[in-house]
Design an enzyme around this catalytic site. Structure first.
Site, short mmCIF file in Angstrom:
data_model
loop_
_atom_site.label_atom_id
_atom_site.label_comp_id
_atom_site.label_asym_id
_atom_site.label_seq_id
_atom_site.Cartn_x
_atom_site.Cartn_y
_atom_site.Cartn_z
N HIS A 186 0.83 4.41 -2.93
CA HIS A 186 0.06 5.46 -2.05
C HIS A 186 1.39 6.53 -2.63
O HIS A 186 1.44 7.45 -3.27
CB HIS A 186 0.59 5.93 -0.53
N ARG B 89 0.41 -1.18 -0.13
CA ARG B 89 0.13 -0.36 0.12
C ARG B 89 0.93 1.23 0.60
O ARG B 89 0.56 2.05 -0.69
CB ARG B 89 -0.83 0.24 1.15
N HIS C 294 -6.04 -6.04 -2.58
CA HIS C 294 -6.82 -5.96 -1.97
C HIS C 294 -7.42 -7.33 -1.41
O HIS C 294 -8.15 -7.30 -0.30
CB HIS C 294 -8.25 -5.53 -1.78
#
Length: 332
Positions: free
Chosen positions: A77, A73, A200
């Site tokens: 980002h 993640r 996810h």
């Protein structure tokens, strides 16, 4: 899995990872790529750099497997704001850097990147960028939990700018049109959107991000009709209306394994976020989900690898642009 076998797996994957054709340049004609990256960029400058990063990453993730989702993640980002330049790692005394933006306040795993960078500075001072370290750590962390492996072309340089105001990341509340546009402006297409959403399959969120969706979607005490009613009842038992902290698996039943199970969940209308459910509202993304369900994820690992390579090329800095930070949290 025994520690000895897990170490053997990581070493084996490392060998596979550097055997891919090179160099890489401007994948799929991405107009935002400025300059080329190379799988062997550090061959002469710091020949042990990948093994050093892999060893440090294994030390952390083998003890705390949930770091795999966190580090993946963080890389995502980073790349979506100012490109893959390590700007998400920078600290600001005024708390106005990217890492201070609301979507980034829950980022974890900075200590892994810092430890890998410190080890590299001892071996090859001033050579390896934090942007490259983060890209490798994300890949190696996923490998530790037996997820897909992808080649990481290297040669990125670190950015010197990190602004909270620019941290406009894809939202878990976004519809599919907005998400497609978010990805398009970064050189990624609809397939990349649905494939990378497959990340996810690991990790957790919190009740706070889904509270309104299950308790008060339109202000009338209702829930989002795009969600499976039985799943809503399950979530309500875990997440009370005022609860913002309790963790919730993003892929119930398979949140510790990197597999294609996420697509089964979305197809059953059990996607945790609006952005997950929204993937059923577009022909391309819905068809991909259905294909992965029918084929039990036959192409997902390869597709994820391909999309991660593309992600790693977003707005990169090369040549004389940027710098090679000595410490990832601060500009030189």
């Amino acid at each position: 899995m025994a520690l000895k076998n897990l170490l053997a797996l990581v070493v084996l994957l490392g060998v596979v990872g550097v055997s891919v054709a090179k160099p890489y340049g401007n994948p799929l004609g991405n107009p935002r790529v400025k300059g080329d990256l190379d799988l062997d960029y550090y061959r002469f400058k710091c020949p042990q750099m990948e093994s050093i990063v892999r060893r440090v990453t294994f030390q952390y993730v083998s003890r705390r497997p949930t770091l795999a989702a966190a580090l993946l993640r963080m890389h995502f980002h980073d790349c979506f704001v100012r490109g893959c330049d390590g700007s998400v790692l920078l600290k600001s005394p005024n708390r106005d850097a990217e890492r201070d933006a609301p979507p980034n306040l829950t980022l974890r795993g900075y200590e892994v990147v810092d430890a890998a960078k410190s080890a590299l500075e001892r071996k090859c001072p001033g050579v390896v960028s934090c942007a490259d370290v983060l890209a490798l750590v994300a890949r190696d962390a996923v490998a530790v939990i037996r997820g897909p492996w992808w080649p990481v072309p290297l040669g990125r340089r670190d950015g010197r700018i990190s602004r909270l105001s620019e941290a406009n990341l894809p939202s878990p509340f976004a519809d599919v049109k907005t998400l497609k546009n978010n990805f398009r402006v970064k050189g990624l297409n609809s397939k990349d959107l649905v494939v990378l959403s497959g990340a996810h399959t690991i990790g957790v969120s919190s009740c706070g991000l889904i509270s309104s969706r299950i308790h008060n979607f339109t202000g009338k005490g209702d829930f989002d009709p795009a969600m499976n009613p039985s799943y809503v009842r399950t979530l309500k038992k875990r997440c009370k209306p005022t609860d913002v902290r309790t963790p919730v698996d993003m892929d119930p039943g398979s949140a510790r394994r990197f597999d294609s199970h996420y697509f089964n969940i979305v197809a059953q209308k059990k996607g945790l976020f609006i952005s997950d459910s929204a993937l059923l509202n577009d022909f391309v993304t819905k068809r991909y989900i259905q294909t992965q369900v029918v084929t039990r994820g036959a192409s997902f690992a390869k597709d994820f690898s391909d999309s991660m390579v593309k992600l790693g090329f977003i707005q990169i800095l090369t040549g004389r642009k940027g710098e090679i930070r000595r410490k990832c949290a601060f500009v030189n």
